[in-house]
Design an enzyme around this catalytic site. Structure first.
Site, PDB file in Angstrom:
ATOM      1  N   ARG A 117       0.814  -1.230   0.000  1.00  0.00           N
ATOM      2  CA  ARG A 117       0.000   0.000   0.000  1.00  0.00           C
ATOM      3  C   ARG A 117       0.842   1.273   0.000  1.00  0.00           C
ATOM      4  O   ARG A 117       0.379   2.343   0.369  1.00  0.00           O
ATOM      5  CB  ARG A 117      -0.965   0.035   1.195  1.00  0.00           C
ATOM      6  CG  ARG A 117      -1.925  -1.130   1.221  1.00  0.00           C
ATOM      7  CD  ARG A 117      -3.054  -0.898   2.183  1.00  0.00           C
ATOM      8  NE  ARG A 117      -3.950  -2.029   2.202  1.00  0.00           N
ATOM      9  CZ  ARG A 117      -3.768  -3.090   2.990  1.00  0.00           C
ATOM     10  NH1 ARG A 117      -2.718  -3.147   3.802  1.00  0.00           N
ATOM     11  NH2 ARG A 117      -4.625  -4.080   2.952  1.00  0.00           N
ATOM     12  N   LYS A 139       2.066  11.769 -11.051  1.00  0.00           N
ATOM     13  CA  LYS A 139       1.204  10.901 -11.879  1.00  0.00           C
ATOM     14  C   LYS A 139       1.984   9.633 -12.202  1.00  0.00           C
ATOM     15  O   LYS A 139       3.126   9.711 -12.671  1.00  0.00           O
ATOM     16  CB  LYS A 139       0.856  11.594 -13.195  1.00  0.00           C
ATOM     17  CG  LYS A 139      -0.312  12.524 -13.119  1.00  0.00           C
ATOM     18  CD  LYS A 139      -0.692  12.879 -14.547  1.00  0.00           C
ATOM     19  CE  LYS A 139      -1.777  13.899 -14.610  1.00  0.00           C
ATOM     20  NZ  LYS A 139      -2.053  14.295 -16.003  1.00  0.00           N
ATOM     21  N   GLU A 181       7.766  19.807 -24.499  1.00  0.00           N
ATOM     22  CA  GLU A 181       7.089  20.160 -23.236  1.00  0.00           C
ATOM     23  C   GLU A 181       7.658  21.466 -22.675  1.00  0.00           C
ATOM     24  O   GLU A 181       6.953  22.231 -22.018  1.00  0.00           O
ATOM     25  CB  GLU A 181       7.217  19.029 -22.207  1.00  0.00           C
ATOM     26  CG  GLU A 181       6.753  17.647 -22.684  1.00  0.00           C
ATOM     27  CD  GLU A 181       5.262  17.526 -23.010  1.00  0.00           C
ATOM     28  OE1 GLU A 181       4.489  18.468 -22.727  1.00  0.00           O
ATOM     29  OE2 GLU A 181       4.877  16.480 -23.578  1.00  0.00           O
ATOM     30  N   LYS A 220       6.174  23.661 -13.427  1.00  0.00           N
ATOM     31  CA  LYS A 220       5.271  22.503 -13.336  1.00  0.00           C
ATOM     32  C   LYS A 220       4.849  22.284 -11.882  1.00  0.00           C
ATOM     33  O   LYS A 220       3.680  22.028 -11.584  1.00  0.00           O
ATOM     34  CB  LYS A 220       5.949  21.247 -13.899  1.00  0.00           C
ATOM     35  CG  LYS A 220       5.122  19.985 -13.621  1.00  0.00           C
ATOM     36  CD  LYS A 220       4.806  19.137 -14.787  1.00  0.00           C
ATOM     37  CE  LYS A 220       3.772  18.087 -14.424  1.00  0.00           C
ATOM     38  NZ  LYS A 220       3.999  16.802 -15.005  1.00  0.00           N
ATOM     39  N   GLU A 230      -5.707  17.298 -10.938  1.00  0.00           N
ATOM     40  CA  GLU A 230      -6.132  17.734 -12.275  1.00  0.00           C
ATOM     41  C   GLU A 230      -7.631  17.953 -12.403  1.00  0.00           C
ATOM     42  O   GLU A 230      -8.287  17.418 -13.290  1.00  0.00           O
ATOM     43  CB  GLU A 230      -5.648  16.732 -13.341  1.00  0.00           C
ATOM     44  CG  GLU A 230      -5.680  17.328 -14.735  1.00  0.00           C
ATOM     45  CD  GLU A 230      -4.951  16.508 -15.774  1.00  0.00           C
ATOM     46  OE1 GLU A 230      -3.813  16.089 -15.527  1.00  0.00           O
ATOM     47  OE2 GLU A 230      -5.545  16.310 -16.842  1.00  0.00           O
ATOM     48  N   ARG A 234      -4.384  22.328 -13.606  1.00  0.00           N
ATOM     49  CA  ARG A 234      -3.419  21.346 -14.147  1.00  0.00           C
ATOM     50  C   ARG A 234      -3.796  20.930 -15.567  1.00  0.00           C
ATOM     51  O   ARG A 234      -2.947  20.488 -16.345  1.00  0.00           O
ATOM     52  CB  ARG A 234      -3.314  20.131 -13.200  1.00  0.00           C
ATOM     53  CG  ARG A 234      -2.167  19.195 -13.568  1.00  0.00           C
ATOM     54  CD  ARG A 234      -1.840  18.182 -12.485  1.00  0.00           C
ATOM     55  NE  ARG A 234      -0.738  17.334 -12.911  1.00  0.00           N
ATOM     56  CZ  ARG A 234      -0.151  16.426 -12.148  1.00  0.00           C
ATOM     57  NH1 ARG A 234      -0.558  16.225 -10.916  1.00  0.00           N
ATOM     58  NH2 ARG A 234       0.841  15.692 -12.618  1.00  0.00           N
ATOM     59  N   ASN A 238      -2.324  20.424 -20.786  1.00  0.00           N
ATOM     60  CA  ASN A 238      -2.714  19.754 -22.034  1.00  0.00           C
ATOM     61  C   ASN A 238      -2.658  20.679 -23.238  1.00  0.00           C
ATOM     62  O   ASN A 238      -3.110  20.311 -24.324  1.00  0.00           O
ATOM     63  CB  ASN A 238      -4.156  19.230 -21.924  1.00  0.00           C
ATOM     64  CG  ASN A 238      -4.237  18.033 -21.028  1.00  0.00           C
ATOM     65  OD1 ASN A 238      -3.435  17.126 -21.141  1.00  0.00           O
ATOM     66  ND2 ASN A 238      -5.199  18.038 -20.108  1.00  0.00           N
ATOM     67  N   HIS A 241      -2.184  19.644 -26.879  1.00  0.00           N
ATOM     68  CA  HIS A 241      -2.142  18.183 -26.875  1.00  0.00           C
ATOM     69  C   HIS A 241      -3.301  17.506 -27.602  1.00  0.00           C
ATOM     70  O   HIS A 241      -3.190  16.342 -27.960  1.00  0.00           O
ATOM     71  CB  HIS A 241      -2.049  17.647 -25.437  1.00  0.00           C
ATOM     72  CG  HIS A 241      -0.634  17.588 -24.917  1.00  0.00           C
ATOM     73  ND1 HIS A 241       0.168  18.705 -24.831  1.00  0.00           N
ATOM     74  CD2 HIS A 241       0.127  16.548 -24.486  1.00  0.00           C
ATOM     75  CE1 HIS A 241       1.355  18.347 -24.345  1.00  0.00           C
ATOM     76  NE2 HIS A 241       1.365  17.050 -24.133  1.00  0.00           N
ATOM     77  N   HIS A 245      -1.966  14.686 -29.924  1.00  0.00           N
ATOM     78  CA  HIS A 245      -2.318  13.261 -29.832  1.00  0.00           C
ATOM     79  C   HIS A 245      -2.936  12.763 -31.138  1.00  0.00           C
ATOM     80  O   HIS A 245      -2.711  11.624 -31.545  1.00  0.00           O
ATOM     81  CB  HIS A 245      -3.291  13.022 -28.670  1.00  0.00           C
ATOM     82  CG  HIS A 245      -2.607  13.110 -27.321  1.00  0.00           C
ATOM     83  ND1 HIS A 245      -3.240  13.575 -26.188  1.00  0.00           N
ATOM     84  CD2 HIS A 245      -1.353  12.785 -26.939  1.00  0.00           C
ATOM     85  CE1 HIS A 245      -2.383  13.540 -25.168  1.00  0.00           C
ATOM     86  NE2 HIS A 245      -1.233  13.063 -25.600  1.00  0.00           N
ATOM     87  N   HIS A 256       6.433  12.142 -29.478  1.00  0.00           N
ATOM     88  CA  HIS A 256       5.423  12.913 -28.753  1.00  0.00           C
ATOM     89  C   HIS A 256       5.796  14.399 -28.718  1.00  0.00           C
ATOM     90  O   HIS A 256       4.951  15.264 -28.968  1.00  0.00           O
ATOM     91  CB  HIS A 256       5.276  12.355 -27.330  1.00  0.00           C
ATOM     92  CG  HIS A 256       4.312  13.137 -26.497  1.00  0.00           C
ATOM     93  ND1 HIS A 256       2.958  13.139 -26.743  1.00  0.00           N
ATOM     94  CD2 HIS A 256       4.510  13.968 -25.448  1.00  0.00           C
ATOM     95  CE1 HIS A 256       2.363  13.933 -25.861  1.00  0.00           C
ATOM     96  NE2 HIS A 256       3.281  14.449 -25.058  1.00  0.00           N
TER      97      HIS A 256
END
Ligand SMILES: NC(=O)c1ccc[n+]([C@@H]2O[C@H](COP(=O)([O-])OP(=O)(O)OC[C@H]3O[C@@H](n4cnc5c(N)ncnc54)[C@H](O)[C@@H]3O)[C@@H](O)[C@H]2O)c1
Ligand SMILES: [Zn+2]
Length: 354
Positions: A117, A139, A181, A220, A230, A234, A238, A241, A245, A256
């Protein structure tokens, strides 16, 4: 050495971040003394170049090396890693050290969050993308059922060590991936934009990029601190993006980061058509994206590509496409466009660009 402490307003886990020379060899060992066992997770490429240094610096009691590559960011790798951790007899107070790019960071972070955990996780990002983006913010995920990052949790690393020593061995392609980025962060933060614009003729120069890593981490971290899970600001990360994508799915040959740069050009042009914005600034941003992309690039007709944008998670209504577009220095907006409009306009933009 630059340091900062990421403390989410939501009172999630805190993370200490060290950036600069000595982060790996001087700062990390100080943290490791608190743990009886230290387990290292890395990938085959990083291990081939830095394996000895990693073992010497961490005094690893256990090691798991995954095959390098996004195609291995799977439940198989996750469970093989968890098995190796169990076989090494790791306890709650022991730790996992993830040394690698975003793939290693995402899988390692998830394994550390799941094992008993949750055990302490230290992130040592070794790609430019991982240093400026993926290692910061907690993340973690694996790809599952053909969907990127479908299974994961939010779990902050106990500390992150972004050390420039790893960046010299990156291919130009990997450097450009991080640059995508970095320019995106510039589109969201005026001060960073000015620094990037001042360096637009030497954007791929590694020394310049190294000097920009901490500013990117700070930016960031400030966004994540305000909105760890998010639900609000946050989402601005994107930017560009949706189209990125869509292009990435249609053209497997582009990375990417390259797709993010292309996505920002398209979405800046969409913003010019649909909302009040600062045209002079957007033209500068487009020039910056083109400089970061380097030589010529060609895109096929958007007929197929645009359809991919219908799959974007940001879309709220069937038949429309939502993009997070740059509008003014440090400012963005959400544009919701009917699919036909998105298709026709992106195809028109493509014809003008390619
Ligand atoms: N968690 C997040 O917030 C977040 C954010 C952005 C991206 N990501 C994830 O990050 C991943 C992409 O990260 P990436 O671009 O670092 O990919 P990656 O981890 O696959 O690394 C790219 C390549 O570089 C190699 N490499 C790593 N360090 C090296 C070094 N120092 N020298 C030479 N080669 C080296 C790797 O072995 C790999 O072949 C994706 O899976 C993406 O989903 C996560
Ligand atoms: Zn991205």
């Amino acid at each position: 050495m630059n340091t900062l402490r990421l403390v989410p307003e939501s009172r999630g886990g805190q993370s200490e971040i060290f950036c600069g020379e000595g982060a790996f060899q001087e700062q990390l060992p100080r943290f490791l003394r608190a743990h009886a066992k230290r387990f290292v997770f890395t990938d085959s490429n990083v291990s081939a170049i830095y394996g000895d240094l990693i073992k010497r610096t961490t005094g690893a009691d256990g090691l798991f090396v995954m095959e390098a590559g996004e195609e291995h960011k799977t439940e198989r790798t996750l469970f093989a890693l968890l098995s190796a951790m169990a076989e090494a007899g790791l306890h709650r107070t022991d730790c996992l050290i993830a040394v690698g790019g975003g793939v290693v960071g995402d899988v390692g972070g998830l394994a550390a969050a799941l094992y008993m955990r949750g055990i302490a996780c230290y992130q040592v990002p070794t790609t430019l993308l991982a240093q400026v983006d993926s290692s910061v913010g907690g993340k973690t995920a694996i790809d599952f059922h053909g969907v990127k990052n479908l299974v994961g949790v939010f779990s902050q690393a106990k500390a992150v060590f972004a050390d420039p020593l790893f960046l010299d061995t990156l291919s130009p392609r990997e450097v450009r991936c991080g640059l995508g980025e970095i320019v995106k962060h510039g589109a969201l933060n005026g001060a960073l934009f000015d620094r990037l614009f001042a360096h637009q003729n030497g954007l791929t120069d590694l020394e310049t990029l190294k000097s920009l890593v901490f500013d990117n981490i700070q930016f960031k971290a400030s966004v994540v601190a305000q909105d760890e899970k998010e639900s609000g600001v946050r989402k601005s990360l994107n930017l560009g993006h949706t189209t990125a994508h869509a292009v990435e799915l249609a053209l497997k040959t582009l990375s990417h980061g390259e797709c993010v740069l292309i996505g920002m050009i398209f979405e800046a042009k969409l913003a010019l058509l649909h909302t009040e914005c600062d045209e002079g600034y957007l033209n500068e941003l487009i020039a910056l994206c083109k400089a970061a992309l380097g030589g010529a690039w060609k895109l096929p007709s958007f007929e197929e590509t645009a359809r991919n944008a219908l799959l974007d998670k940001k879309n709220t209504e069937a038949g429309s496409v939502v993009v997070t577009a740059p509008v003014k220095k440090g400012k963005y907006c959400l544009l919701s466009l009917p699919f036909e409009t998105y298709l026709n306009e992106t195809e028109q933009i493509r014809r003008e660009l390619c």
